[in-house]
Each structure stands twice: as C-alpha cells, then as structure tokens.
Design an enzyme around this catalytic site. Structure first.
Site, PDB file in Angstrom:
ATOM      1  N   LYS A 295      32.662  35.077  29.095  1.00 29.51           N
ATOM      2  CA  LYS A 295      33.879  35.344  28.336  1.00 29.51           C
ATOM      3  C   LYS A 295      33.745  34.833  26.901  1.00 29.51           C
ATOM      4  O   LYS A 295      32.953  33.928  26.637  1.00 29.51           O
ATOM      5  CB  LYS A 295      35.068  34.631  28.991  1.00 29.51           C
ATOM      6  CG  LYS A 295      35.491  35.165  30.337  1.00 29.51           C
ATOM      7  CD  LYS A 295      36.641  34.334  30.883  1.00 29.51           C
ATOM      8  CE  LYS A 295      37.102  34.858  32.235  1.00 29.51           C
ATOM      9  NZ  LYS A 295      37.788  36.151  32.139  1.00 29.51           N
ATOM     10  N   ARG A 369      37.859  39.911  42.651  1.00 25.31           N
ATOM     11  CA  ARG A 369      37.855  40.913  43.720  1.00 25.31           C
ATOM     12  C   ARG A 369      36.701  40.690  44.694  1.00 25.31           C
ATOM     13  O   ARG A 369      36.781  41.084  45.856  1.00 25.31           O
ATOM     14  CB  ARG A 369      37.822  42.312  43.107  1.00 25.31           C
ATOM     15  CG  ARG A 369      36.567  42.643  42.335  1.00 25.31           C
ATOM     16  CD  ARG A 369      36.753  43.778  41.350  1.00 25.31           C
ATOM     17  NE  ARG A 369      37.558  43.374  40.204  1.00 25.31           N
ATOM     18  CZ  ARG A 369      37.934  44.189  39.221  1.00 25.31           C
ATOM     19  NH1 ARG A 369      37.576  45.464  39.243  1.00 25.31           N
ATOM     20  NH2 ARG A 369      38.658  43.750  38.210  1.00 25.31           N
TER      21      ARG A 369
END
EC number: 3.4.11.1
Length: 509
Positions: A295, A369
């Site tokens: 990130k 996920r």
C-alpha cells in the site's frame, strides 16, 4: 454505567444533573416546571436566541441554592423543530439531542443524572418518526442508554498520562407513566449492553498493530469466556490452519512472523445440543500492509482498523453476554497480519482453498477475501441457520456508499431483509448492493478457477461475488464495513459499527 427508571419530577429529584428539553421555541413539560422554579431563566435562554432551535444545541443552567430545585445543575437541550403542522419530529433530531446530552455530561463532574426525555410522550406531543414509522419510548430509551455508554469511552491504553474516566456512573430515565416505565427497563438494558459491546469493538480497533495481534485476540476471547459460563472458545494456530487445507488463509498469513489464528467463540444462551446456530464471521487482519502489493505510505497507520470485522464480532458477543440473550451464536475470527517478506505470497501465485477451488492471487492486497473464503468453508460444519461475515473489505464500497451506510450483499433475500430492518431499528443502517451473476465473469482467470480480484469496476460487488462462491450450503450475507468501521481525520478512531445492527438482527433472527 447503571441505568434506572423512576417516577419522579425535576423539582424534588436530587441528582447531579437534570436533563430537560426544548422543542420548536417552547420548553417541554419538565423544563417548564423548572423554569417556574428558577425564575424564568430557561425561557429567557430560548427567547434571547442563546439556545438555537437546532437539534443537539445545549446550555447549562445554574441552580441557586434557594430555588428549591434539588438537582445540582440543569442541562437544557434543544430537540430542533417539528414538521407537518407540528405533528412529527424526526428521530435523528432526538438522537442528536441525546448525543449532545451524553457528551456534555461525560465531560462534567456530575456522577448521576436524570433524563426527562419521556416528556416527548406526553399527551399532545408530536410523533417521533423513524424512517416512516413511529418510534416509541422503548426505542428512545435504548438509544439513550447506548449513547450514554459510548460517550463514556476513552482510549487510554497507550498514553503515559491517561485522561481520567468520566464521573458519570448512573443515569435515570424519568417517567410519570407506570406502563412506559416498565416497558423501558429492558430497553435500557439492551441499549447499555450494545453500548458496552461497541466500546469493546472500538477499543480493539483503536489498539495499535503491535499490541492487538492475532494472539492478543485469542486472549480477548478467553477473557470473554472466563466471565461467562455460556461462552466457550477455542483457537487453531497456523499449522492447524494449514493442515486443514486452508490454503487461501495460509497464503496471507505466511508473510508475517506472527502466527495466524482461527478463533471460535460459541455463545449458547438458548437451544439444545443439536440446535442450529447463527454464525458471525469476522475479518481479523490486525495490520494490512498490502503484502507484496504494498500500500502507499500515506494513512497506512489506519490499516490497524482492518480487523474491524473481527472487533465487531467481539462486540456483538460482549453485548449478548451483557444482556443474557436467549440465542445460540457462534463467532469465528480469521486473524492474521498481511506482511511482505521472503515467505509472502506473490502476485500470480495460485493457491488451493479449503473448498478445493483454486485461486490466482493477482493482488496480495485483496487478502481479506482470502482469509474469509476458507473461514466460510470451515463454518459449514456448524450447519448454521445463517452466516453473516463482517469485513473492512473494499475501498470501492467507500466510494459507492461513503461513510454512512454499510454495504450489504446476500444470497437470500429474506436474510437481507432482516439485516436491513435490524439496521434501521438500531440506527445503524446498511444498503443492499447487487450480487448478480453478470459480475462473476470479472473473476475469470486463465490459470485457476478464479482470480482474487475482478478489476476496478464494481470492486465491492466482485469481492462479494468472490465470497459467494464459498457459501452455497447456507443462507449468507456479507457486510462490507470499510466505510463505517472507523473515522479518519481529527476524530480518528473506531466507530463500534455494526455492533448495533448485528445484535438487533440476532435478537430477532
């Protein structure tokens, strides 16, 4: 914090504070009585414009010793203005007023207070309208208790000189109606319990990633179980996770030096040995760097909040315990760090999930996920009535819905409707998003059964579509709380959402 109900009046009630209300440009019943006793000072505050007719505007009123008023101080709070020929008042105005009162009292030296919000249910009073439906005294009492408890929260864990806790320890809901007094007792208990659950969620979310680790969450589960005989807990470590064939979960965890944990908490407040539970699944990424798909550095500190789903499961369990709820609920937490290292997964790696389906990891920052899909397969063993997963899953959901509504996806409309209604009732709303087959093609991979991302278009939807492939055997809903789990900026911190929604759902499921 202790909550009571009592038939009393503001003149004879001895307390640290009496909270009274104004509506439109008039004082409500109890405020009028105090105004007479205090020489018209409350009405003068209204007439002078010092207290504007805006929801939540408040003013401290001095209480002279010779007045005969037993309260040490008076807080006058404005409810705003009515609508439709003064027949209705918006529930949001009531919330704002109670929020303001709670904030003011949590910053005051008052140790106890009496709140005269029941004046809103006097004969001839306007109807409180909550999203098209009338709200009763029980709803107001529940919101009041929740707001007073959450206003008392202070983050002190990592300060060398912590801010002292608020003095307020007792709140009385005053009413001269015996029927309403009985009705609000359970509502106060529920609201206070939800508030305590929200505060636990906030505390876990606010802790830094070097304290709130997967192992720390295991200890939190043990502490909850130690305090409640109806709650049992166990946890699986990373080796056990890998042995179960949870290849997607392990692909995220292996980049960190900290052991991943699968935490199972079972609260059995009802049902026999074979009763079907409702299951909550929480994403517990205690810090998310993005992994190899690193990130940007700006605001990366906020990735400690990436375990907001897990924190909300803890909060819901805490609330159920506090109110001794007659429900059977299992909470499962997928806890891990997402870190870059020589062991970390790489873009293009292919893993086999617990379900046997293979996944091409195109982006290691779509890790939530991956831990969730294996956990959703794991919970099949409980033969659940319903499964709700809660996750700070996608920035795309924040773009779509902002910070007000939680994104809701479901494979069963009846379940979605219950969650939507629970959110409205709890003042913790969700918005249903599409889970159409049209989006599934975006997850196609040339090298595996599916990819873990579906491109930038409809990113929140394709994330939910990914999870839906692992939920074929039970009614399932997904709550994307990326926009609602925490606030940024000057008020940075966990919000405690969606604990209210979850508890309201579980109590009515």
């Amino acid at each position: 914090m202790k909550f009571l109900t009592q038939k009393t009046d503001a003149l004879s009630r001895a307390s640290g504070c009496s909270v009274v209300f104004a509506l439109d440009n008039a004082l409500l019943t109890t405020a009028l009585a105090l105004d007479d006793a205090l020489g018209g000072v409350l009405s003068q505050v209204i007439k002078s414009g010092d207290l504007k007719a805006k929801p939540g505007q408040s003013c401290w009123i001095p209480v002279p010793a010779a007045s005969g008023v037993k309260a040490a101080r008076v807080l006058l709070v404005h409810l705003g203005e009515t609508s439709e020929k003064k027949s209705k008042i918006a529930s949001g105005s009531v919330i704002s007023a109670l929020q303001s009162a709670a904030a003011a009292l949590s910053a005051s030296p008052a140790k106890d207070t009496t709140v005269f919000i029941d004046d809103l249910f006097a004969d001839g009073a306007p109807t409180i309208e909550h999203f098209g439906e009338p709200a009763d005294a029980s709803w107001v009492a529940e919101q009041m208790a929740k707001l007073f408890v959450t206003a008392s929260y202070r983050y002190t864990e990592t300060f060398s000189k912590p801010e002292p806790a608020p003095a307020l320890g007792k709140v009385t809901y005053a009413s001269d109606d015996a029927t309403r007094t009985r009705a609000v007792k359970s509502a106060l208990l529920k609201g206070a319990a939800i508030g305590e659950g929200m505060n636990l969620t906030r505390q876990l979310g606010n802790l830094p990633g070097n304290i709130c680790t997967p192992a720390y969450l295991v200890e939190q589960a043990k502490q909850l179980a130690a305090a409640c005989p109806k709650l049992t807990t166990k946890s699986l470590n990373e080796k056990q996770i890998e042995k179960l064939g949870m290849g997607a979960f392990h692909s995220v965890a292996k980049g960190s030096d900290l052991d991943a944990q699968l935490i199972i908490m079972e609260y059995k407040g009802a049902g026999g040995a074979k009763s079907q539970p409702h299951v909550l699944v929480g994403k517990g990424i205690t810090f998310d760097t993005g992994g190899i798909s690193l990130k940007p550095g700006a605001n990366m500190d906020e990735m400690k909040f990436d375990m907001g789903g897990a924190a909300s499961v803890f909060g819901a369990m805490k609330a159920l315990i506090e109110m001794d709820a007659k429900v059977h609920v299992i909470g499962v937490i997928a806890a891990a760090e997402n870190m870059p290292s020589g062991r970390a997964s790489k873009p293009g790696d292919i893993v086999t999930s617990m379900s046997g389906q293979t996944i091409e990891i195109l982006n290691t920052d779509a890790e939530g996920r991956l831990v969730l899909c294996d956990t959703l397969t794991y919970v099949e063993r409980f033969k659940p009535k319903s499964v709700v997963d809660i996750a700070t899953l996608t920035g795309a959901c924040v773009i779509a819905l902002g910070n007000h509504a939680t994104g809701l996806y479901s494979n069963e409309q009846a379940l979605a409707d219950k969650l939507l209604a629970a959110g409205v009732g709890a003042n913790d709303r969700a918005w249903q998003m599409p889970l159409w087959d049209d989006y599934q093609k975006q997850l196609d991979s040339n090298f595996a059964d599916m990819a873990n991302i579906g491109g930038p278009a409809g990113g929140s939807v394709t994330a939910a579509c990914f999870l839906s492939r692992f939920t074929k055997s039970y009614p399932w809903a997904h709550l994307d709380i990326a926009g609602t789990a925490w606030q940024s900026g000057a008020k940075k911190g966990s919000t405690g959402r969606p604990v209210s929604l979850l508890v309201n759902y579980l109590l009515n499921a």
